[in-house]
Write a protein that holds these residues in place. Structure first.
Motif, PDB file in Angstrom:
ATOM      1  N   ARG A   1       4.807 -16.230 -36.764  1.00 19.84           N
ATOM      2  CA  ARG A   1       4.708 -15.501 -35.491  1.00 19.84           C
ATOM      3  C   ARG A   1       3.560 -16.036 -34.641  1.00 19.84           C
ATOM      4  O   ARG A   1       3.644 -16.077 -33.419  1.00 19.84           O
ATOM      5  CB  ARG A   1       4.496 -14.013 -35.748  1.00 19.84           C
ATOM      6  CG  ARG A   1       5.722 -13.270 -36.155  1.00 19.84           C
ATOM      7  CD  ARG A   1       5.446 -11.805 -36.433  1.00 19.84           C
ATOM      8  NE  ARG A   1       4.469 -11.168 -35.559  1.00 19.84           N
ATOM      9  CZ  ARG A   1       4.321  -9.868 -35.419  1.00 19.84           C
ATOM     10  NH1 ARG A   1       5.121  -9.042 -36.110  1.00 19.84           N
ATOM     11  NH2 ARG A   1       3.424  -9.364 -34.612  1.00 19.84           N
ATOM     12  N   GLY A   2       2.450 -16.367 -35.305  1.00 21.17           N
ATOM     13  CA  GLY A   2       1.321 -16.947 -34.592  1.00 21.17           C
ATOM     14  C   GLY A   2       0.301 -15.960 -34.073  1.00 21.17           C
ATOM     15  O   GLY A   2      -0.787 -16.356 -33.630  1.00 21.17           O
ATOM     16  N   ASP A   3       0.627 -14.662 -34.116  1.00 23.20           N
ATOM     17  CA  ASP A   3      -0.307 -13.665 -33.589  1.00 23.20           C
ATOM     18  C   ASP A   3      -0.980 -12.846 -34.681  1.00 23.20           C
ATOM     19  O   ASP A   3      -1.750 -11.925 -34.386  1.00 23.20           O
ATOM     20  CB  ASP A   3       0.406 -12.720 -32.616  1.00 23.20           C
ATOM     21  CG  ASP A   3       1.494 -11.891 -33.308  1.00 23.20           C
ATOM     22  OD1 ASP A   3       2.066 -12.384 -34.307  1.00 23.20           O
ATOM     23  OD2 ASP A   3       1.768 -10.763 -32.854  1.00 23.20           O
ATOM     24  N   LEU A   4      -0.711 -13.185 -35.935  1.00 17.05           N
ATOM     25  CA  LEU A   4      -1.319 -12.464 -37.059  1.00 17.05           C
ATOM     26  C   LEU A   4      -2.318 -13.375 -37.757  1.00 17.05           C
ATOM     27  O   LEU A   4      -2.163 -14.599 -37.765  1.00 17.05           O
ATOM     28  CB  LEU A   4      -0.236 -12.016 -38.048  1.00 17.05           C
ATOM     29  CG  LEU A   4       0.892 -11.154 -37.484  1.00 17.05           C
ATOM     30  CD1 LEU A   4       1.942 -10.874 -38.551  1.00 17.05           C
ATOM     31  CD2 LEU A   4       0.347  -9.836 -36.916  1.00 17.05           C
ATOM     32  N   HIS A   5      -3.345 -12.771 -38.357  1.00 13.32           N
ATOM     33  CA  HIS A   5      -4.350 -13.572 -39.062  1.00 13.32           C
ATOM     34  C   HIS A   5      -4.929 -12.767 -40.222  1.00 13.32           C
ATOM     35  O   HIS A   5      -4.700 -11.553 -40.340  1.00 13.32           O
ATOM     36  CB  HIS A   5      -5.462 -14.022 -38.112  1.00 13.32           C
ATOM     37  CG  HIS A   5      -6.122 -12.910 -37.354  1.00 13.32           C
ATOM     38  ND1 HIS A   5      -7.091 -12.099 -37.913  1.00 13.32           N
ATOM     39  CD2 HIS A   5      -5.942 -12.457 -36.088  1.00 13.32           C
ATOM     40  CE1 HIS A   5      -7.484 -11.209 -37.023  1.00 13.32           C
ATOM     41  NE2 HIS A   5      -6.807 -11.396 -35.908  1.00 13.32           N
ATOM     42  N   VAL A   6      -5.712 -13.448 -41.066  1.00 11.36           N
ATOM     43  CA  VAL A   6      -6.147 -12.856 -42.333  1.00 11.36           C
ATOM     44  C   VAL A   6      -7.160 -11.734 -42.169  1.00 11.36           C
ATOM     45  O   VAL A   6      -7.419 -11.000 -43.131  1.00 11.36           O
ATOM     46  CB  VAL A   6      -6.741 -13.925 -43.277  1.00 11.36           C
ATOM     47  CG1 VAL A   6      -5.676 -14.890 -43.718  1.00 11.36           C
ATOM     48  CG2 VAL A   6      -7.903 -14.663 -42.601  1.00 11.36           C
ATOM     49  N   ASP A   7      -7.742 -11.577 -40.994  1.00 11.49           N
ATOM     50  CA  ASP A   7      -8.712 -10.497 -40.799  1.00 11.49           C
ATOM     51  C   ASP A   7      -8.049  -9.180 -40.421  1.00 11.49           C
ATOM     52  O   ASP A   7      -8.730  -8.161 -40.298  1.00 11.49           O
ATOM     53  CB  ASP A   7      -9.732 -10.892 -39.725  1.00 11.49           C
ATOM     54  CG  ASP A   7     -10.625 -12.038 -40.175  1.00 11.49           C
ATOM     55  OD1 ASP A   7     -10.932 -12.091 -41.382  1.00 11.49           O
ATOM     56  OD2 ASP A   7     -10.996 -12.881 -39.335  1.00 11.49           O
TER      57      ASP A   7
END
Length: 318
Positions: free
Chosen positions: A235-241
């Protein structure tokens, strides 16, 4: 118990560590004893988090619909306060229709928020947080700690200058509300107008629970867990934080897809993280008041154990 307490509508808490057998018991109670299920799980709230969260499948939800499942996109945060508000509204609606709320899950903080209430702390303000971080860069965290001493000496005594997250939050609370965190935490909304009967499924041996966790994690991998996380990753809008990606299993798979660890290490870390989660859940439950213990249905006696658990829960409603 007073007369007013006796007239409160009943609600059931069904708690327990991950992979202990809560879902099947909850579904049967819903089917046979006029209960409606409210999920108490910080991963099940997210859309697209199906395999890795062990979300009840379509057949299971057709047998017994679960409220508070698939309610948010993974990019949206969800707090214990959000859960308390949503769960209480659902509980009132269920009892108004003559049914019994059955709250099922392993997010112990959510159960505690319902039982004990929460302090009316303001929500995070990104602009104020940026101001605090800018001041930290310019003057240092010790300077900010000195600021906290002036407005909330009790919190300053408890929070170390080298703990930027808690220090920033304490200052943020004061700057948003004009009141110290100490003042606000002395006021707790703990109104819970239900007669709560609390159950927890306890596995007879930790080693057996560990086996169940490993088996279930490997089954998730066969069911397509990797592709589920790849879809989220792409998706590109999610991250590990984000809280959603930090969910057990998802973080480890994310690290694998990100190229930080190999496949075997991902499997190992995922199983270990799930076992650690179960350990934390059991630690919560060991200190829990007014708890009725149930056994995990396993092996040849699984159906017999499940029937006994059903009887204990149903008897509590009479």
């Amino acid at each position: 118990m007073s007369n007013s307490e006796q007239t409160l509508p009943k609600a059931i808490f069904l708690m327990g560590p991950t992979a202990s057998g809560k879902t099947e018991l909850a579904i049967r109670l819903s089917e046979q004893h006029n209960c409606e299920i409210i999920s108490v799980d910080s991963a099940l709230i997210y859309k697209g988090f199906d395999i890795g969260s062990a979300k009840p499948n379509a057949q299971e939800q057709a047998r017994a619909p679960h409220a508070l499942i698939d309610i948010l996109d993974p990019s949206v945060p969800y707090s214990a306060a959000d859960f308390r508000k949503d769960a209480l509204a659902l509980m009132h609606d269920i009892t108004a229709r003559g049914k019994t709320p059955l709250l099922v899950g392993g997010t112990m903080m959510y159960f505690k928020a319902l039982l004990d209430g929460l302090s009316p702390l303001p929500k995070a303000d990104p602009k104020i947080r940026q101001e605090i971080e800018a001041q930290a860069d310019k003057y240092g965290w010790q300077w900010l700690h000195d600021q906290l001493k002036e407005v909330d000496p009790v919190a300053a005594e408890r929070i170390h200058p080298n703990d930027p997250q808690r220090l920033s939050r304490a200052l943020e609370v004061y700057r948003i509300s004009g009141k110290s965190m100490t003042q606000l935490t002395q006021t707790v909304d703990n109104d819970l107008p239900f007669d709560i009967v609390q159950f927890a499924i306890y596995p007879p041996e930790r080693s057996q629970l560990h086996e169940r966790i490993e088996l279930r994690y490997k089954q998730m991998l066969k069911q397509g867990f990797e592709q589920e996380v790849r879809d989220l990753y792409n998706r590109g809008d999610l991250h590990v934080d984000m809280p959603s990606i930090r969910c057990v299993g998802y973080r480890q798979m994310w690290d694998y897809i990100d190229g930080n660890i190999d496949y075997d290490e991902m499997v190992y870390r995922g199983i270990v993280a799930t076992r650690q989660l179960a350990k934390r859940q059991m630690t919560w439950l060991r200190g829990w008041d007014k708890l009725i213990k149930l056994q995990t249905p396993m092996g040849e006696n699984a159906e017999q154990t499940l029937a006994l658990n059903m009887k204990l829960v149903v008897d509590s409603l009479n």
